[in-house]
Write a protein that holds these residues in place. Sequence first.
Motif, PDB file in Angstrom:
ATOM      1  N   LEU A 140       0.904  -1.201  -0.074  1.00  0.00           N
ATOM      2  CA  LEU A 140       0.115  -0.006   0.050  1.00  0.00           C
ATOM      3  C   LEU A 140       0.849   1.373  -0.098  1.00  0.00           C
ATOM      4  N   LEU A 141       1.998   1.230   0.768  1.00  0.00           N
ATOM      5  CA  LEU A 141       2.920   2.532   0.666  1.00  0.00           C
ATOM      6  C   LEU A 141       3.483   2.546  -0.543  1.00  0.00           C
ATOM      7  N   LEU A 142       3.831   1.691  -1.220  1.00  0.00           N
ATOM      8  CA  LEU A 142       4.293   1.556  -2.782  1.00  0.00           C
ATOM      9  C   LEU A 142       3.477   2.230  -3.725  1.00  0.00           C
ATOM     10  N   ILE A 143       2.121   1.842  -3.619  1.00  0.00           N
ATOM     11  CA  ILE A 143       0.979   2.195  -4.214  1.00  0.00           C
ATOM     12  C   ILE A 143       0.644   3.856  -4.115  1.00  0.00           C
ATOM     13  N   ALA A 144       0.590   4.134  -2.752  1.00  0.00           N
ATOM     14  CA  ALA A 144       0.375   5.490  -2.359  1.00  0.00           C
ATOM     15  C   ALA A 144       1.630   6.436  -3.014  1.00  0.00           C
ATOM     16  N   SER A 145       2.554   5.821  -2.940  1.00  0.00           N
ATOM     17  CA  SER A 145       3.854   6.792  -3.391  1.00  0.00           C
ATOM     18  C   SER A 145       3.468   7.347  -5.019  1.00  0.00           C
ATOM     19  N   PHE A 146       2.903   6.679  -5.729  1.00  0.00           N
ATOM     20  CA  PHE A 146       2.572   6.819  -6.871  1.00  0.00           C
ATOM     21  C   PHE A 146       1.682   7.998  -7.061  1.00  0.00           C
ATOM     22  N   PHE A 147       0.817   8.303  -5.901  1.00  0.00           N
ATOM     23  CA  PHE A 147      -0.283   9.418  -6.080  1.00  0.00           C
ATOM     24  C   PHE A 147       0.575  10.504  -5.382  1.00  0.00           C
ATOM     25  N   VAL A 148       1.502  10.297  -4.574  1.00  0.00           N
ATOM     26  CA  VAL A 148       2.318  11.263  -3.844  1.00  0.00           C
ATOM     27  C   VAL A 148       3.224  11.995  -4.887  1.00  0.00           C
ATOM     28  N   LEU A 149       3.840  11.214  -5.737  1.00  0.00           N
ATOM     29  CA  LEU A 149       4.719  11.621  -6.481  1.00  0.00           C
ATOM     30  C   LEU A 149       4.411  12.436  -7.640  1.00  0.00           C
ATOM     31  N   GLY A 150       3.069  12.345  -8.055  1.00  0.00           N
ATOM     32  CA  GLY A 150       2.382  13.126  -9.197  1.00  0.00           C
ATOM     33  C   GLY A 150       2.501  12.619 -10.530  1.00  0.00           C
ATOM     34  N   GLY A 151       2.097  13.371 -11.661  1.00  0.00           N
ATOM     35  CA  GLY A 151       1.884  13.031 -13.075  1.00  0.00           C
ATOM     36  C   GLY A 151       3.347  12.686 -13.632  1.00  0.00           C
ATOM     37  N   ASP A 152       4.223  13.899 -13.221  1.00  0.00           N
ATOM     38  CA  ASP A 152       5.306  13.991 -13.909  1.00  0.00           C
ATOM     39  C   ASP A 152       6.281  12.571 -13.502  1.00  0.00           C
ATOM     40  N   PHE A 153       6.155  11.974 -12.497  1.00  0.00           N
ATOM     41  CA  PHE A 153       6.895  10.910 -12.056  1.00  0.00           C
ATOM     42  C   PHE A 153       6.511   9.861 -13.347  1.00  0.00           C
ATOM     43  N   TRP A 154       5.205   9.756 -13.790  1.00  0.00           N
ATOM     44  CA  TRP A 154       4.800   8.728 -14.545  1.00  0.00           C
ATOM     45  C   TRP A 154       5.732   8.951 -16.178  1.00  0.00           C
ATOM     46  N   THR A 155       5.880  10.191 -16.284  1.00  0.00           N
ATOM     47  CA  THR A 155       6.631  10.676 -17.349  1.00  0.00           C
ATOM     48  C   THR A 155       8.042  10.318 -17.387  1.00  0.00           C
ATOM     49  N   LYS A 156       8.664  10.586 -16.177  1.00  0.00           N
ATOM     50  CA  LYS A 156      10.114  10.181 -15.925  1.00  0.00           C
ATOM     51  C   LYS A 156      10.370   8.625 -16.032  1.00  0.00           C
ATOM     52  N   VAL A 157       9.185   7.546 -15.511  1.00  0.00           N
ATOM     53  CA  VAL A 157       9.207   6.353 -15.590  1.00  0.00           C
ATOM     54  C   VAL A 157       9.288   5.731 -16.917  1.00  0.00           C
ATOM     55  N   ARG A 158       8.096   6.426 -17.719  1.00  0.00           N
ATOM     56  CA  ARG A 158       8.090   5.956 -19.036  1.00  0.00           C
ATOM     57  C   ARG A 158       9.362   6.178 -19.696  1.00  0.00           C
ATOM     58  N   ALA A 159      10.120   7.293 -19.800  1.00  0.00           N
ATOM     59  CA  ALA A 159      11.272   7.540 -20.423  1.00  0.00           C
ATOM     60  C   ALA A 159      12.381   6.612 -20.082  1.00  0.00           C
ATOM     61  N   LEU A 160      12.503   5.733 -18.997  1.00  0.00           N
ATOM     62  CA  LEU A 160      13.319   4.758 -18.966  1.00  0.00           C
ATOM     63  C   LEU A 160      13.228   3.550 -19.962  1.00  0.00           C
ATOM     64  N   PHE A 161      11.763   3.388 -20.572  1.00  0.00           N
ATOM     65  CA  PHE A 161      11.487   2.497 -21.175  1.00  0.00           C
ATOM     66  C   PHE A 161      11.464   2.795 -22.859  1.00  0.00           C
ATOM     67  N   VAL A 162      11.878   4.234 -22.969  1.00  0.00           N
ATOM     68  CA  VAL A 162      11.793   4.602 -24.489  1.00  0.00           C
ATOM     69  C   VAL A 162      13.118   5.027 -24.728  1.00  0.00           C
ATOM     70  N   ARG A 163      13.955   4.256 -25.620  1.00  0.00           N
ATOM     71  CA  ARG A 163      15.107   4.491 -26.025  1.00  0.00           C
ATOM     72  C   ARG A 163      15.792   5.962 -26.497  1.00  0.00           C
ATOM     73  N   THR A 164      15.013   6.595 -27.156  1.00  0.00           N
ATOM     74  CA  THR A 164      15.074   7.862 -27.555  1.00  0.00           C
ATOM     75  C   THR A 164      14.937   8.972 -26.705  1.00  0.00           C
ATOM     76  N   ALA A 165      14.298   8.784 -25.558  1.00  0.00           N
ATOM     77  CA  ALA A 165      13.883   9.838 -24.564  1.00  0.00           C
ATOM     78  C   ALA A 165      15.235  10.409 -24.048  1.00  0.00           C
TER      79      ALA A 165
END
Length: 165
Positions: A140-165
Amino acid sequence: MTTPNVETDVSNASGWRFKLGGCIFGFTFALWLVIPLAASLGTPAARMAALTGTIFVANKVLQLASIAVMGKAGFQQLKAIVFGHAKRLAPSKTVGPIRHAIGLVMFCLPLVWAMLGPYADQFWTGLRSNIWQLQVLGDLLLIASFFVLGGDFWTKVRALFVRTA
């Protein structure tokens, strides 16, 4: 050929058809609670498997039936209600530095604990307890961290999996 009246469709969406379709739609999710109830009563594994399959099929049929009862306007209204609440739960786009630091601790702590925990047992027996409530708390702490970190966090995580990012 006549065109459907939009005002009539919207008024029908809040009538008895919408309420009945909403009840059927809610029942499809409540039906899944039969499985843990049957398991707690000691139902044999073969019957549990049959029950799960039956509920899965019945769930899909009842969802289609609820949409048919509500009609197009009612289903659109239901989607607006559900996704309206979901948009409120979406994380904010940017966060401040303190919130970001708290979110990173919330994100990393369960991961590091899960990764290093088995090794800690080798060096300090009894340090790590195998209480399932603590494991759920870490999840639950891990899941709640996604909401605390905000939407830009998802962009940063996605950039890890995009070679040209």
